[in-house]
Structure formats: C-alpha cells, structure tokens
Design an enzyme around this catalytic site. Structure first.
Site, PDB file in Angstrom:
ATOM      1  N   HIS A  12      57.012  -5.544  14.389  1.00  0.00           N
ATOM      2  CA  HIS A  12      55.943  -6.359  14.576  1.00  0.00           C
ATOM      3  C   HIS A  12      57.245  -7.635  14.199  1.00  0.00           C
ATOM      4  O   HIS A  12      56.164  -8.867  12.752  1.00  0.00           O
ATOM      5  CB  HIS A  12      55.176  -5.894  13.004  1.00  0.00           C
ATOM      6  CG  HIS A  12      55.961  -6.282  12.036  1.00  0.00           C
ATOM      7  ND1 HIS A  12      56.219  -5.427  10.891  1.00  0.00           N
ATOM      8  CD2 HIS A  12      57.220  -6.611  10.727  1.00  0.00           C
ATOM      9  CE1 HIS A  12      56.627  -5.429   9.579  1.00  0.00           C
ATOM     10  NE2 HIS A  12      57.630  -6.560  10.087  1.00  0.00           N
ATOM     11  N   HIS A  59      55.145  -9.230   3.739  1.00  0.00           N
ATOM     12  CA  HIS A  59      56.497 -10.460   3.242  1.00  0.00           C
ATOM     13  C   HIS A  59      56.449 -11.351   1.991  1.00  0.00           C
ATOM     14  O   HIS A  59      56.911 -12.293   2.552  1.00  0.00           O
ATOM     15  CB  HIS A  59      56.787 -10.324   4.921  1.00  0.00           C
ATOM     16  CG  HIS A  59      57.440 -10.099   5.537  1.00  0.00           C
ATOM     17  ND1 HIS A  59      56.023  -8.407   6.278  1.00  0.00           N
ATOM     18  CD2 HIS A  59      57.784  -9.311   6.465  1.00  0.00           C
ATOM     19  CE1 HIS A  59      56.650  -7.576   6.889  1.00  0.00           C
ATOM     20  NE2 HIS A  59      57.665  -7.520   7.704  1.00  0.00           N
ATOM     21  N   HIS A 193      66.863  -3.185  11.399  1.00  0.00           N
ATOM     22  CA  HIS A 193      67.260  -4.250  11.182  1.00  0.00           C
ATOM     23  C   HIS A 193      67.820  -5.333  10.043  1.00  0.00           C
ATOM     24  O   HIS A 193      66.747  -4.533   8.411  1.00  0.00           O
ATOM     25  CB  HIS A 193      66.420  -5.478  12.080  1.00  0.00           C
ATOM     26  CG  HIS A 193      64.529  -5.602  11.084  1.00  0.00           C
ATOM     27  ND1 HIS A 193      64.194  -4.638  10.850  1.00  0.00           N
ATOM     28  CD2 HIS A 193      64.176  -6.955  10.450  1.00  0.00           C
ATOM     29  CE1 HIS A 193      62.972  -4.730  10.429  1.00  0.00           C
ATOM     30  NE2 HIS A 193      63.131  -5.934   9.829  1.00  0.00           N
ATOM     31  N   GLU A 240      61.748  -0.586   6.469  1.00  0.00           N
ATOM     32  CA  GLU A 240      60.460  -1.157   6.906  1.00  0.00           C
ATOM     33  C   GLU A 240      59.471   0.564   7.714  1.00  0.00           C
ATOM     34  O   GLU A 240      58.782   0.521   8.014  1.00  0.00           O
ATOM     35  CB  GLU A 240      60.069  -1.960   8.034  1.00  0.00           C
ATOM     36  CG  GLU A 240      59.665  -3.326   7.390  1.00  0.00           C
ATOM     37  CD  GLU A 240      59.646  -4.488   7.966  1.00  0.00           C
ATOM     38  OE1 GLU A 240      59.287  -5.996   7.821  1.00  0.00           O
ATOM     39  OE2 GLU A 240      59.808  -4.446   9.611  1.00  0.00           O
TER      40      GLU A 240
HETATM   41  C1  DHB Z   1      62.382 -10.514  11.780  1.00  0.00           C
HETATM   42  C2  DHB Z   1      62.057  -8.970  12.112  1.00  0.00           C
HETATM   43  C3  DHB Z   1      60.448  -8.434  10.352  1.00  0.00           C
HETATM   44  O1  DHB Z   1      60.283  -7.322  10.506  1.00  0.00           O
HETATM   45  C4  DHB Z   1      60.316  -9.404  10.500  1.00  0.00           C
HETATM   46  O2  DHB Z   1      59.261  -9.159   9.051  1.00  0.00           O
HETATM   47  C5  DHB Z   1      60.720 -10.863  10.223  1.00  0.00           C
HETATM   48  C6  DHB Z   1      61.764 -11.140  11.228  1.00  0.00           C
HETATM   49  C7  DHB Z   1      63.354 -10.698  13.303  1.00  0.00           C
HETATM   50  O3  DHB Z   1      63.926 -10.042  13.131  1.00  0.00           O
HETATM   51  O4  DHB Z   1      63.389 -12.009  13.507  1.00  0.00           O
HETATM   52 FE    FE Z   2      59.002  -7.025   9.242  1.00  0.00          FE
END
Ligand code: DHB
Ligand code: FE
Length: 287
Positions: A12, A59, A193, A240
């Site tokens: 997302h 978030h 990530h 996540e």
């Molecule tokens: C990014 C990924 C995410 O899951 C998020 O909530 C905010 C930013 C990203 O990779 O930029």
């Molecule tokens: Fe996220």
C-alpha cells in the site's frame, strides 16, 4: 450465511496514489507493479464481492503513540479517506457495513480479544490505495468495508500468532453472519521494508518469498516467528505482513493461489500481491 470468496493481499505504498493521479501506470518504473493487477480485476469480476473485510494499519491518522489500540474494528456507516502527510490526493469515502462490523466485534470479544470498536474512523493510504488498485474505475467503490487495524507502530506489537488467531476469529464471524453477501478478505502492507533508522531501505527478498509461499501452503509456519523476528527479517515496517497473516487465517483449510506478483522496489518497499481462494468453495470456477 455469508461466503468468503477469497483473499487479496497487497502492498500500500503512498507513492502509488501519486502514480495513479498522474497516470504513470505504464512508466518503466511503475509498469511491473501495475501489471500485477489486471488478473485481480478479472478474478474480482468472477467472484463479485459485496463486502471487503480489510486488515490494515493506521499510520498515525486515527491513533498516535499516546493512544494506540493493538486491534481496532471500524463500525461506522462510512469512512472518509484522509492523507496523513504524503501529499497524495484524497480518495472517495468508503461505505461501511455496520451490521457485519458489530457481528465481528461480538465474535472477537466472545473469543476474548480486547479490541477497540470505532464508530468513527478515517482511513489512510493503507486502505484507500488497495481499493484503488483493485477497483480502478470511477463511481462509488463497489464494496462496503469493515476496516480492522493492527498496531505496527508502537511496541510491543501483537505476535504473528495472535494476528493469525485474530484472522481465524474474524473468518468464523464472517461465515456465521446471516447474510447472502460475498465477502472478500484483504490484508494490506508489506512486504519487507524499513523507512528509517540505520537499516532504512532494508529489503529481504528471500524472507518475502518464504512468506508468500507459507501464506499459501503453511500459514502456521509464520506463527512460529515473534514480532521481533519479523522486524529482523522484514524490517521495522515489514511487520505489516501480519495483516496478510490475519487475512490468510480467515480462510481455513487448503487454498489455491489464483495469482501473485512481486516487484522490488516501489519506493522503499518490496511490493507484493497475492490472491487466494478456498479450494472447496471456489466461486470463480462455478461462475
Ligand atoms: C512506504 C511504505 C509504506 O508501507 C508506508 O506505509 C509508507 C511509505 C514507502 O515505501 O515509501
Ligand atoms: Fe505502510
């Protein structure tokens, strides 16, 4: 009783909202990502869900570090989208399905989950962008939504095992809801990530592959990891993936992988997509 038509798990990343607004789907950077979605559109056209129960993360839009429920279930008639700071366009308001929300809340509390029920909830990119990826057309969103957030922000996080049990309980509630609705279960976020700190930019393809395989063939395997194991393997925000685990657990029994996609990177994230349907109740075959 309601039927679970299957589940869709998708990343997302906020930048997706900008790419959609600017029509960049065919740009070389975005094409391998957006090319993952047309097979999902065809599948959705066959299984025709009326309602989506969505495991995702807040978030910092509704809840911040001062007050952060581990699990929160929306029970509103509608959920406005709001951008919590990424500079992306605000998308259409999402219609709720409060009777299913309350049925799920009743089921979770009966199963001893101390959840927070929310009669007002805004939805951030973690719910609006997956809807935009699944239903790119205009007009109202074709599904009503029950949003369920999982804390991935403030430690201690729930364990993968607890998220699996959450999904099992929600799945039972959906299947005991007196309705002829077709329900899609969604899990958003991930895959690996990390957005900040020493490991900013961290991606772990081999762990992502392990997760995508286990979610199809052996979901209990992921319940043997602790939340901190997931931080180590997938990055701080890779936690996540627990929303994917909850979505998978809502569909007990053997599932069939309908479709998947994986592309590195989209922004800082390994972008994943997985579509599952239950082998026994596969509506797409009958359609
Ligand atoms: C990014 C990924 C995410 O899951 C998020 O909530 C905010 C930013 C990203 O990779 O930029
Ligand atoms: Fe996220």
């Amino acid at each position: 009783m309601a039927t679970i038509v299957g589940s869709v798990m998708t990343s997302h990343v906020p930048a997706i909202g900008g790419a959609i607004a600017k029509g960049r789907q065919a740009d070389p950077y975005w094409k391998p990502f957006f090319d993952g979605y047309p097979p999902v559109h065809s599948w959705l056209g066959r299984v025709k869900p009326d309602v989506a129960v969505v495991f995702f993360q807040d978030h910092g839009l509704n809840f911040f570090l001062d007050k952060l429920p581990t699990f929160a279930v929306g029970a509103a008639a509608e959920y406005p989208n709001a951008d919590e700071g990424w500079g992306i366009p605000t998308l259409k308001t999402v219609r709720g399905q409060p009777d299913l929300s309350w049925h799920i809340i009743e089921g979770l509390v009966a199963d001893e989950f101390d959840i927070t029920s929310c009669q007002e909830m805004k939805i951030d990119h973690a719910l609006s962008l997956p809807l935009a990826l699944l239903w790119p057309g205009g007009g109202e969103w074709p599904v009503r939504v029950v949003p369920i957030t999982i804390n991935h922000v403030q430690h201690p996080l729930p364990s993968p095992k607890r998220c699996h049990k959450l999904g099992e309980s929600v799945g039972r509630a959906i299947r005991s809801w007196k309705s002829d609705a077709r329900v899609l279960v969604m899990g958003t976020g991930g895959l690996s990530h990390q957005l900040d700190g020493e490991r900013a930019g961290f991606i772990n393809k081999s762990f992502d592959m392990l997760c995508m395989d286990a979610l199809v063939n052996d979901p209990l395997k992921l319940t043997r990891y602790s939340a901190m194991d997931i931080v180590r393997e997938a990055g701080a925000q890779g936690t996540e993936v627990m929303a994917w685990m909850a979505a998978r657990a809502a569909m007990p029994g053997p599932v069939r992988k309908v479709h998947s996609n994986y592309h590195i990177p989209i922004s800082n994230t390994a972008a994943g997509l997985l579509v599952l349907e239950n082998e026994e109740t596969a509506l797409s075959k009958a359609a």
